[in-house]
Design a protein around this motif. Structure first.
Motif, PDB file in Angstrom:
ATOM      1  N   LYS A 148      -2.667  15.734   0.446  1.00  0.00           N
ATOM      2  CA  LYS A 148      -2.597  14.594  -0.484  1.00  0.00           C
ATOM      3  C   LYS A 148      -1.332  13.768  -0.286  1.00  0.00           C
ATOM      4  O   LYS A 148      -1.312  12.561  -0.577  1.00  0.00           O
ATOM      5  CB  LYS A 148      -2.677  15.100  -1.923  1.00  0.00           C
ATOM      6  CG  LYS A 148      -4.070  15.610  -2.303  1.00  0.00           C
ATOM      7  CD  LYS A 148      -4.115  16.033  -3.756  1.00  0.00           C
ATOM      8  CE  LYS A 148      -5.521  16.530  -4.129  1.00  0.00           C
ATOM      9  NZ  LYS A 148      -5.576  16.957  -5.553  1.00  0.00           N
ATOM     10  N   LYS A 149      -0.291  14.407   0.206  1.00  0.00           N
ATOM     11  CA  LYS A 149       0.960  13.680   0.449  1.00  0.00           C
ATOM     12  C   LYS A 149       0.774  12.614   1.528  1.00  0.00           C
ATOM     13  O   LYS A 149       1.360  11.534   1.460  1.00  0.00           O
ATOM     14  CB  LYS A 149       2.060  14.660   0.871  1.00  0.00           C
ATOM     15  CG  LYS A 149       2.510  15.599  -0.244  1.00  0.00           C
ATOM     16  CD  LYS A 149       3.576  16.554   0.250  1.00  0.00           C
ATOM     17  CE  LYS A 149       4.007  17.515  -0.871  1.00  0.00           C
ATOM     18  NZ  LYS A 149       5.023  18.488  -0.393  1.00  0.00           N
ATOM     19  N   ASP A 152      -1.138   9.827  -0.130  1.00  0.00           N
ATOM     20  CA  ASP A 152      -0.206   9.075  -1.005  1.00  0.00           C
ATOM     21  C   ASP A 152       0.712   8.183  -0.174  1.00  0.00           C
ATOM     22  O   ASP A 152       1.030   7.059  -0.580  1.00  0.00           O
ATOM     23  CB  ASP A 152       0.624  10.049  -1.845  1.00  0.00           C
ATOM     24  CG  ASP A 152      -0.223  10.770  -2.887  1.00  0.00           C
ATOM     25  OD1 ASP A 152      -1.302  10.238  -3.236  1.00  0.00           O
ATOM     26  OD2 ASP A 152       0.180  11.860  -3.332  1.00  0.00           O
ATOM     27  N   THR A 154       0.016   6.775   2.652  1.00  0.00           N
ATOM     28  CA  THR A 154      -0.738   5.599   3.122  1.00  0.00           C
ATOM     29  C   THR A 154      -0.874   4.551   2.022  1.00  0.00           C
ATOM     30  O   THR A 154      -0.908   3.350   2.297  1.00  0.00           O
ATOM     31  CB  THR A 154      -2.147   6.008   3.606  1.00  0.00           C
ATOM     32  OG1 THR A 154      -2.863   6.632   2.531  1.00  0.00           O
ATOM     33  CG2 THR A 154      -2.062   6.950   4.787  1.00  0.00           C
ATOM     34  N   LYS A 155      -0.926   5.015   0.769  1.00  0.00           N
ATOM     35  CA  LYS A 155      -0.998   4.074  -0.350  1.00  0.00           C
ATOM     36  C   LYS A 155       0.340   3.365  -0.557  1.00  0.00           C
ATOM     37  O   LYS A 155       0.385   2.160  -0.820  1.00  0.00           O
ATOM     38  CB  LYS A 155      -1.397   4.814  -1.630  1.00  0.00           C
ATOM     39  CG  LYS A 155      -2.841   5.316  -1.626  1.00  0.00           C
ATOM     40  CD  LYS A 155      -3.148   6.110  -2.880  1.00  0.00           C
ATOM     41  CE  LYS A 155      -4.581   6.636  -2.864  1.00  0.00           C
ATOM     42  NZ  LYS A 155      -4.868   7.466  -4.059  1.00  0.00           N
ATOM     43  N   ILE A 156       1.416   4.131  -0.423  1.00  0.00           N
ATOM     44  CA  ILE A 156       2.763   3.553  -0.614  1.00  0.00           C
ATOM     45  C   ILE A 156       3.038   2.477   0.431  1.00  0.00           C
ATOM     46  O   ILE A 156       3.536   1.397   0.116  1.00  0.00           O
ATOM     47  CB  ILE A 156       3.840   4.668  -0.554  1.00  0.00           C
ATOM     48  CG1 ILE A 156       3.704   5.599  -1.762  1.00  0.00           C
ATOM     49  CG2 ILE A 156       5.245   4.058  -0.502  1.00  0.00           C
ATOM     50  CD1 ILE A 156       4.514   6.870  -1.658  1.00  0.00           C
TER      51      ILE A 156
END
Length: 253
Positions: A148-149, A152, A154-156
């Protein structure tokens, strides 16, 4: 390790010899070729099959249907697997379809396919319908296991969906595909043959098995079973090569 490997191969060879001997003994005791033929009769049937003019065409026709079913199932499972991972809506949309595909008996699918499609398309449809749910669920589960990191991150950094698929999802799917290729392809191959047995296209292993059954030629049926076993062994060799490649890839990464 080498000693253990040779010992394992020796035990496997002895097991094969034992069961072949048991088969021959039962065939001699029963003494009825329609029930269980003797080994020499099966060998003669294999020779006759190999000498047939359309032997290669029969094998290649079954492989063609299997490849077509498998490729379509793989493409759709990859697309829908990614969509189900990125958009939860697709995950819930696919749940009843996937459950239906996994629970419906193969014979029911064969019968329905014969009603809806012609005899040449039935093996392809059945192979696709059986293989797709397995590939889809496996790919989706593999994608869900991504850290999940990483997601996350890729979203940041606002990584585009195209780059996510190319840099994250595709390598994971490739790794999963290489690990289950032979088992799923073998399943598709057997399912396609089952579809051919009932659909009886002009060329196909299943059609030949059905023909041998109609003629009460049990030796011929066993001969085709032996041929299918050798094809499966060939696929196992491919599986070992793929596993070595996966091992090298994971070690390098």
């Amino acid at each position: 390790m080498m000693k253990y490997s040779w010992k394992s191969k020796l035990y496997t060879l002895l097991s094969c010899i034992f069961f072949i001997g048991l088969w021959q003994l039962i065939a001699i005791v029963i003494n009825n070729d329609i029930y269980i033929p003797r080994i020499q009769q099966v060998i003669e049937a294999i020779k006759i099959i190999f000498k047939e003019q359309n032997f290669l065409k029969i094998i290649l026709s079954s492989f063609y249907r299997t490849m077509l079913s498998y490729v379509f199932a793989l493409i759709f499972s990859m697309i829908l697997g990614v969509l189900a991972t990125v958009y939860p809506f697709f995950k819930y949309l696919m749940q009843p379809i996937n459950s239906f595909g996994k629970t419906i008996p193969t014979m029911v699918l064969v019968v329905l396919s014969l009603v809806w499609f012609d005899k040449d398309k039935t093996p392809f449809v059945v192979g696709f319908a059986i293989t797709f749910p397995i590939l889809y669920e496996g790919i989706r589960n593999a994608l869900m296991q991504i850290d999940k990191k990483v997601i996350d991150m890729t979203k940041i950094y606002e990584v585009s969906l195209k780059d996510k698929i190319k840099k994250i999802y595709l390598p994971v799917m490739k790794f999963y595909f290489m690990s289950i290729f032979v088992s799923t392809f073998s399943l598709t191959f057997k399912t396609v043959i089952a579809g051919e047995v009932h659909g009886q296209p002009k060329f196909g292993i299943g059609s030949q098995i059905q023909l041998e059954k109609v003629n009460f030629n049990t030796s011929g049926i066993f001969a085709w079973i032996v041929i299918i076993v050798f094809i499966s062994l060939f696929l196992e060799i491919i599986n070992k090569l793929l596993k070595k490649k996966i091992y090298r890839w994971t070690k390098w990464t």
